[in-house]
Design a protein around this motif. Structure first.
Motif, short mmCIF file in Angstrom:
data_model
loop_
_atom_site.label_atom_id
_atom_site.label_comp_id
_atom_site.label_asym_id
_atom_site.label_seq_id
_atom_site.Cartn_x
_atom_site.Cartn_y
_atom_site.Cartn_z
N TRP A 1 -36.34 -93.23 -29.24
CA TRP A 1 -37.09 -91.97 -29.37
C TRP A 1 -36.21 -90.73 -29.20
N LYS A 2 -34.90 -90.89 -29.09
CA LYS A 2 -33.98 -89.76 -28.87
C LYS A 2 -34.22 -88.59 -29.82
N PRO A 3 -34.45 -88.85 -31.13
CA PRO A 3 -34.71 -87.71 -32.03
C PRO A 3 -36.00 -86.95 -31.71
N LEU A 4 -36.84 -87.56 -30.87
CA LEU A 4 -38.12 -86.93 -30.52
C LEU A 4 -38.10 -86.34 -29.11
N SER A 5 -36.90 -86.16 -28.55
CA SER A 5 -36.77 -85.61 -27.20
C SER A 5 -37.44 -84.26 -27.09
N SER A 6 -38.14 -84.05 -25.99
CA SER A 6 -38.82 -82.80 -25.74
C SER A 6 -37.87 -81.81 -25.06
N ASP A 7 -37.64 -80.68 -25.67
CA ASP A 7 -36.76 -79.64 -25.12
C ASP A 7 -35.38 -80.16 -24.74
N TRP B 1 -38.31 -87.17 -21.54
CA TRP B 1 -39.57 -86.64 -22.04
C TRP B 1 -39.50 -86.56 -23.56
N PHE B 2 -40.58 -87.02 -24.22
CA PHE B 2 -40.57 -87.12 -25.67
C PHE B 2 -41.83 -86.53 -26.29
N ASP B 3 -41.66 -85.95 -27.46
CA ASP B 3 -42.78 -85.40 -28.23
C ASP B 3 -43.34 -86.50 -29.13
N VAL B 4 -44.07 -87.41 -28.51
CA VAL B 4 -44.73 -88.50 -29.23
C VAL B 4 -46.21 -88.49 -28.84
N THR B 5 -47.02 -89.11 -29.66
CA THR B 5 -48.45 -89.17 -29.37
C THR B 5 -48.74 -90.27 -28.35
N GLU B 6 -49.91 -90.17 -27.74
CA GLU B 6 -50.32 -91.23 -26.82
C GLU B 6 -50.49 -92.54 -27.58
#
Length: 102
Positions: free
Chosen positions: A60-66, A71-76
């Motif tokens: 999920w590295k490409p979806l890292s939050s800030d 922390w990742f910007d993924v859906t529940e």
């Protein structure tokens, strides 16, 4: 060999944290809540190791939050799918290990 614990998924309503603990994920949530102004919620967890946690972080590295690493910007929904996938993987390994070769 990595220690067995729980890989947990916690949300603040915006992003999802993937972490590892050798204790109960609820205990980790309570600790994190103390230092957070946002209401945190445990989405779920699966039996795993720090290696499993790092695997998901890499995936999920490409979806890292800030720019964070946990922390990742993924859906529940994505988190629930990952938990199911990893839980079934762990159960398969456990089942395989329980068979004795003759």
């Amino acid at each position: 060999m990595s220690k067995l614990g729980e890989v947990y998924f916690i949300t603040d309503g915006f992003a999802i944290k993937v972490g590892f603990t050798t204790r109960k994920p609820q205990n980790r949530l309570n600790e994190m809540q103390t230092g957070s102004s946002q209401k945190l919620r445990l989405i779920g967890s699966f039996p795993g190791t720090e290696r499993d946690e790092k695997y998901i972080h890499q995936l999920w590295k490409p979806l890292s939050s800030d720019g964070g690493t946990e922390w990742f910007d993924v859906t529940e929904n994505a988190a629930h799918k990952m938990i199911s996938k990893m839980r079934s993987r762990y159960l398969s390994i456990k089942l395989f290990a329980s068979f004795k070769l003759k």
